[in-house]
Scaffold this motif. Structure first.
Motif, PDB file in Angstrom:
ATOM      1  N   ALA A   1       0.829  -1.211   0.000  1.00 36.97           N
ATOM      2  CA  ALA A   1       0.000   0.000   0.000  1.00 36.97           C
ATOM      3  C   ALA A   1       0.860   1.256   0.000  1.00 36.97           C
ATOM      4  O   ALA A   1       0.573   2.216  -0.719  1.00 36.97           O
ATOM      5  CB  ALA A   1      -0.922  -0.010   1.212  1.00 36.97           C
ATOM      6  N   ALA A   2       1.913   1.261   0.802  1.00 31.49           N
ATOM      7  CA  ALA A   2       2.761   2.450   0.894  1.00 31.49           C
ATOM      8  C   ALA A   2       3.561   2.662  -0.389  1.00 31.49           C
ATOM      9  O   ALA A   2       3.789   3.805  -0.798  1.00 31.49           O
ATOM     10  CB  ALA A   2       3.718   2.326   2.075  1.00 31.49           C
ATOM     11  N   GLY A   3       3.951   1.589  -1.042  1.00 40.34           N
ATOM     12  CA  GLY A   3       4.774   1.736  -2.229  1.00 40.34           C
ATOM     13  C   GLY A   3       3.987   1.837  -3.511  1.00 40.34           C
ATOM     14  O   GLY A   3       4.022   2.854  -4.203  1.00 40.34           O
ATOM     15  N   VAL A   4       3.239   0.813  -3.820  1.00 39.27           N
ATOM     16  CA  VAL A   4       2.593   0.722  -5.124  1.00 39.27           C
ATOM     17  C   VAL A   4       1.275   1.498  -5.180  1.00 39.27           C
ATOM     18  O   VAL A   4       1.068   2.336  -6.056  1.00 39.27           O
ATOM     19  CB  VAL A   4       2.348  -0.761  -5.501  1.00 39.27           C
TER      20      VAL A   4
ATOM     21  N   ASP B   1      -0.193   9.287  -8.912  1.00 44.13           N
ATOM     22  CA  ASP B   1      -0.029   9.463 -10.360  1.00 44.13           C
ATOM     23  C   ASP B   1      -1.359   9.740 -11.053  1.00 44.13           C
ATOM     24  O   ASP B   1      -1.419  10.488 -12.026  1.00 44.13           O
ATOM     25  CB  ASP B   1       0.617   8.227 -10.987  1.00 44.13           C
ATOM     26  N   LEU B   2      -2.416   9.113 -10.543  1.00 38.41           N
ATOM     27  CA  LEU B   2      -3.733   9.312 -11.135  1.00 38.41           C
ATOM     28  C   LEU B   2      -4.380  10.618 -10.684  1.00 38.41           C
ATOM     29  O   LEU B   2      -5.400  11.015 -11.238  1.00 38.41           O
ATOM     30  CB  LEU B   2      -4.655   8.137 -10.770  1.00 38.41           C
ATOM     31  N   GLY B   3      -3.814  11.249  -9.673  1.00 35.64           N
ATOM     32  CA  GLY B   3      -4.387  12.484  -9.149  1.00 35.64           C
ATOM     33  C   GLY B   3      -5.673  12.256  -8.389  1.00 35.64           C
ATOM     34  O   GLY B   3      -6.567  13.105  -8.389  1.00 35.64           O
ATOM     35  N   ALA B   4      -5.768  11.104  -7.729  1.00 34.93           N
ATOM     36  CA  ALA B   4      -6.978  10.756  -6.985  1.00 34.93           C
ATOM     37  C   ALA B   4      -7.112  11.642  -5.744  1.00 34.93           C
ATOM     38  O   ALA B   4      -6.107  12.067  -5.166  1.00 34.93           O
ATOM     39  CB  ALA B   4      -6.925   9.295  -6.570  1.00 34.93           C
TER      40      ALA B   4
ATOM     41  N   LEU C   1     -10.061   9.010  -1.486  1.00 29.99           N
ATOM     42  CA  LEU C   1     -10.013   7.803  -2.310  1.00 29.99           C
ATOM     43  C   LEU C   1      -8.671   7.093  -2.146  1.00 29.99           C
ATOM     44  O   LEU C   1      -8.617   5.858  -2.069  1.00 29.99           O
ATOM     45  CB  LEU C   1     -10.255   8.152  -3.775  1.00 29.99           C
ATOM     46  N   ALA C   2      -7.608   7.849  -2.072  1.00 33.07           N
ATOM     47  CA  ALA C   2      -6.279   7.254  -1.873  1.00 33.07           C
ATOM     48  C   ALA C   2      -6.204   6.548  -0.525  1.00 33.07           C
ATOM     49  O   ALA C   2      -5.669   5.437  -0.427  1.00 33.07           O
ATOM     50  CB  ALA C   2      -5.208   8.330  -1.974  1.00 33.07           C
ATOM     51  N   PHE C   3      -6.755   7.172   0.509  1.00 28.87           N
ATOM     52  CA  PHE C   3      -6.768   6.548   1.838  1.00 28.87           C
ATOM     53  C   PHE C   3      -7.578   5.259   1.818  1.00 28.87           C
ATOM     54  O   PHE C   3      -7.162   4.244   2.382  1.00 28.87           O
ATOM     55  CB  PHE C   3      -7.334   7.515   2.875  1.00 28.87           C
ATOM     56  N   ALA C   4      -8.741   5.291   1.166  1.00 27.31           N
ATOM     57  CA  ALA C   4      -9.580   4.095   1.086  1.00 27.31           C
ATOM     58  C   ALA C   4      -8.871   2.975   0.340  1.00 27.31           C
ATOM     59  O   ALA C   4      -8.942   1.804   0.751  1.00 27.31           O
ATOM     60  CB  ALA C   4     -10.903   4.432   0.412  1.00 27.31           C
ATOM     61  N   ALA C   5      -8.179   3.305  -0.730  1.00 26.09           N
ATOM     62  CA  ALA C   5      -7.456   2.291  -1.496  1.00 26.09           C
ATOM     63  C   ALA C   5      -6.327   1.670  -0.678  1.00 26.09           C
ATOM     64  O   ALA C   5      -6.129   0.455  -0.698  1.00 26.09           O
ATOM     65  CB  ALA C   5      -6.905   2.904  -2.783  1.00 26.09           C
ATOM     66  N   VAL C   6      -5.623   2.502   0.071  1.00 22.72           N
ATOM     67  CA  VAL C   6      -4.545   1.999   0.929  1.00 22.72           C
ATOM     68  C   VAL C   6      -5.115   1.106   2.025  1.00 22.72           C
ATOM     69  O   VAL C   6      -4.604   0.015   2.287  1.00 22.72           O
ATOM     70  CB  VAL C   6      -3.730   3.176   1.515  1.00 22.72           C
ATOM     71  N   ALA C   7      -6.192   1.550   2.660  1.00 25.27           N
ATOM     72  CA  ALA C   7      -6.808   0.761   3.739  1.00 25.27           C
ATOM     73  C   ALA C   7      -7.337  -0.571   3.212  1.00 25.27           C
ATOM     74  O   ALA C   7      -7.165  -1.614   3.863  1.00 25.27           O
ATOM     75  CB  ALA C   7      -7.931   1.563   4.395  1.00 25.27           C
TER      76      ALA C   7
END
Length: 82
Positions: A36-39, A46-49, A53-59
């Motif tokens: 999650a931290a790296g990729v 990069d997508l400008g999310a 949304l970025a937090f939800a994707a990491v979680a």
């Protein structure tokens, strides 16, 4: 994880299965955290999310990897028990 410090009734195989599952959960969490931290966070940036949304994707990445670690350890412990 207090169960490993306390004695509880059960066979040695049950205690070993519990320990193996705990290792699977910890391993899955650490792999998910690194992924999650790296990729994932890099991809989201990069997508400008948006941050939410970025937090939800990491979680979700960490949660999924933790669950996969538990599943893999449970399957391995059942295989070893047979």
């Amino acid at each position: 994880m207090a169960q490993t410090l306390a004695r509880f009734p059960g066979s040695t195989a049950q205690r070993q299965q519990l320990r193996l599952e705990k290792v699977g959960v910890i391993g899955g969490f650490l792999v998910g955290l690194g992924l999650a931290a790296g990729v994932v966070s890099g991809l989201m940036a990069d997508l400008g999310a948006p941050d939410a949304l970025a937090f939800a994707a990491v979680a979700l990445t960490v949660a999924a990897a933790t669950r996969l670690g538990l599943s893999a350890a449970a399957a391995l412990s059942r295989k070893l028990a047979d």
